[in-house]
Design a protein around this motif. Structure first.
Motif, mmCIF file in Angstrom:
data_model
loop_
_atom_site.group_PDB
_atom_site.id
_atom_site.type_symbol
_atom_site.label_atom_id
_atom_site.label_comp_id
_atom_site.label_asym_id
_atom_site.label_seq_id
_atom_site.Cartn_x
_atom_site.Cartn_y
_atom_site.Cartn_z
ATOM 1 N N ALA A 11 0.825 -1.202 0.000
ATOM 2 C CA ALA A 11 0.000 0.000 0.000
ATOM 3 C C ALA A 11 0.865 1.259 0.000
ATOM 4 O O ALA A 11 0.565 2.233 -0.696
ATOM 5 C CB ALA A 11 -0.923 0.000 1.218
ATOM 6 N N VAL A 17 -0.695 6.603 2.727
ATOM 7 C CA VAL A 17 -1.648 5.902 3.582
ATOM 8 C C VAL A 17 -1.836 6.757 4.834
ATOM 9 O O VAL A 17 -0.864 7.280 5.387
ATOM 10 C CB VAL A 17 -1.125 4.498 3.957
ATOM 11 N N VAL A 18 -3.070 6.893 5.287
ATOM 12 C CA VAL A 18 -3.389 7.799 6.388
ATOM 13 C C VAL A 18 -3.323 7.080 7.732
ATOM 14 O O VAL A 18 -4.015 6.087 7.955
ATOM 15 C CB VAL A 18 -4.789 8.416 6.204
ATOM 16 N N GLY A 62 -11.324 8.713 8.378
ATOM 17 C CA GLY A 62 -10.484 8.578 7.196
ATOM 18 C C GLY A 62 -9.144 7.941 7.424
ATOM 19 O O GLY A 62 -8.379 7.724 6.477
ATOM 20 N N GLN A 64 -6.537 5.053 7.816
ATOM 21 C CA GLN A 64 -6.453 3.673 7.327
ATOM 22 C C GLN A 64 -5.642 2.788 8.273
ATOM 23 O O GLN A 64 -5.689 1.563 8.159
ATOM 24 C CB GLN A 64 -5.807 3.657 5.939
ATOM 25 N N ALA A 113 -12.156 1.604 2.530
ATOM 26 C CA ALA A 113 -10.699 1.584 2.364
ATOM 27 C C ALA A 113 -10.080 0.419 3.120
ATOM 28 O O ALA A 113 -10.623 -0.027 4.140
ATOM 29 C CB ALA A 113 -10.102 2.896 2.869
ATOM 30 N N ARG A 284 4.834 8.600 3.087
ATOM 31 C CA ARG A 284 3.799 7.685 2.614
ATOM 32 C C ARG A 284 2.884 7.212 3.734
ATOM 33 O O ARG A 284 1.806 6.692 3.468
ATOM 34 C CB ARG A 284 4.455 6.462 1.938
ATOM 35 N N ALA A 301 -6.978 13.306 5.281
ATOM 36 C CA ALA A 301 -7.385 12.244 4.358
ATOM 37 C C ALA A 301 -7.984 12.819 3.088
ATOM 38 O O ALA A 301 -7.726 12.333 1.971
ATOM 39 C CB ALA A 301 -8.378 11.314 5.042
ATOM 40 N N LEU A 304 -5.288 14.102 0.796
ATOM 41 C CA LEU A 304 -4.544 13.012 0.157
ATOM 42 C C LEU A 304 -5.422 12.172 -0.754
ATOM 43 O O LEU A 304 -4.949 11.215 -1.373
ATOM 44 C CB LEU A 304 -3.899 12.119 1.224
ATOM 45 N N GLY A 305 -6.698 12.508 -0.845
ATOM 46 C CA GLY A 305 -7.606 11.764 -1.710
ATOM 47 C C GLY A 305 -7.925 10.399 -1.200
ATOM 48 O O GLY A 305 -8.195 9.468 -1.987
ATOM 49 N N ARG A 306 -7.936 10.247 0.119
ATOM 50 C CA ARG A 306 -8.208 8.941 0.708
ATOM 51 C C ARG A 306 -9.591 8.906 1.380
ATOM 52 O O ARG A 306 -10.174 9.924 1.664
ATOM 53 C CB ARG A 306 -7.125 8.598 1.754
#
Length: 306
Positions: A11, A17-18, A62, A64, A113, A284, A301, A304-306
């Motif tokens: 990932a 990754v959040v 949000g 992950q 997610a 990351r 999130a 970061l588009g998550r």
């Protein structure tokens, strides 16, 4: 049975990754008193449902990756409370199980997610609960520190987290001990220093500190946490250059902890908008630490588009 997400290393290779925010401030906001040497680890036995709810709040915001409530959970700390070794190992495992339960609830509530669990292992000084986690230099050898950390890491690894969070490390000697201790456990780890003014909290150059983990296969990310946001900026660039690994970064709000008064001082300086710069510089695994709550993680999130 719910299938596991792809390995966290995969990932991270695909993009940011959040991480979650400060677990303790979310628990305190819910009315729990953490003025205790065991900090949030006390709730593992006394109020596990509170821990699940706090993790779930971050997943739903949000995040992950949830970092477990085992930061200050050690065999030695539990022993001072009359908790035997077998029960202490069960409580360490419970910290992972509670985060997994929160992930399951979040998925059932519609979170799509991939969700991960990072088993927290704080520094030796966190067990002392006297502020030395922000200083390092405990007077112990690397071998002695490895001997302290290995049993706890074994117990956490046996519970099956996605990654071991070797976090808030103030001292490159302790980092070396932790790197030794994770070898052969079968669970990847990330190494995150607490820094100030471009050095470790113990005063060592960050370039050498990051290099400790550069060639260690078990370490999938290197970076900083529990520091001022301003100190994170250059550290992210340096960690990426020195190690060639994905960078982990989750600073505090910008306030500072007064260990004697057990209170936060100063004004917040964490802004979710600066995470785009960290991502551009190689970060990351990105989130917040003390005093960074679900609202900030939700903003992060979204950026970061998550």
């Amino acid at each position: 049975m719910v299938s596991r997400p792809p390995p966290l290393a995969d990932a991270l290779a695909a993009g940011p990754v959040v991480l979650d925010g400060g677990l303790s401030n979310e628990l305190e906001a819910a009315g729990h008193d953490l003025s205790d040497a065991l900090w949030s680890a006390r709730l593992l036995a006394e109020e596990p449902e509170a821990v699940v709810r706090a993790h779930q709040t971050y997943y739903e915001a949000g995040a992950q990756v949830a970092i477990t409530s085992s930061y200050q959970a050690t065999f030695e700390g539990f022993a001072r409370r009359g908790v035997g070794r077998e029960e202490a190992a069960a409580l360490l495992a419970r910290s992972v199980e509670l985060a997994r339960e929160a992930a399951g609830r979040a998925r059932a509530g519609g979170v799509a997610a991939p969700l991960y669990v990072a088993a927290s292992a704080g520094p030796y000084g966190a067990m002392l609960a006297d502020g030395s986690e922000y200083r390092g230099r405990y007077g112990l050898s690397v071998t002695e520190l490895e001997r302290f950390h290995r049993p706890r890491l074994e117990a956490l690894a046996a519970a099956g987290p996605d990654v071991l969070a070797l976090e808030t490390v103030p001292d490159s000697d302790e980092a070396e001990a932790l790197v030794r201790a994770v070898r052969g456990l079968g669970v990847p780890a990330y190494l995150s220093y607490s820094v100030a003014g471009g050095r470790t909290r113990a005063g060592q150059p960050l370039e050498a500190a990051f290099a400790t983990a550069a060639d260690v296969d078990e370490i999938i990310a290197v970076g900083v946490n529990c520091c001022a946001p301003d100190d994170a900026d250059e550290a992210v660039r340096l960690a990426a250059r020195v190690t060639g690994k994905p960078v982990v970064v989750y600073p505090n709000s910008g306030e500072s902890w007064d260990a004697e008064a057990r209170a936060w001082r100063g004004s917040p300086a964490f802004g979710a908008d600066r995470v785009t710069g960290w991502a551009a510089d190689g970060a990351r695994l990105i989130g917040g630490c003390c005093r960074v709550g679900p609202e900030s993680i939700a903003e992060l999130a979204a950026l970061l588009g998550r």
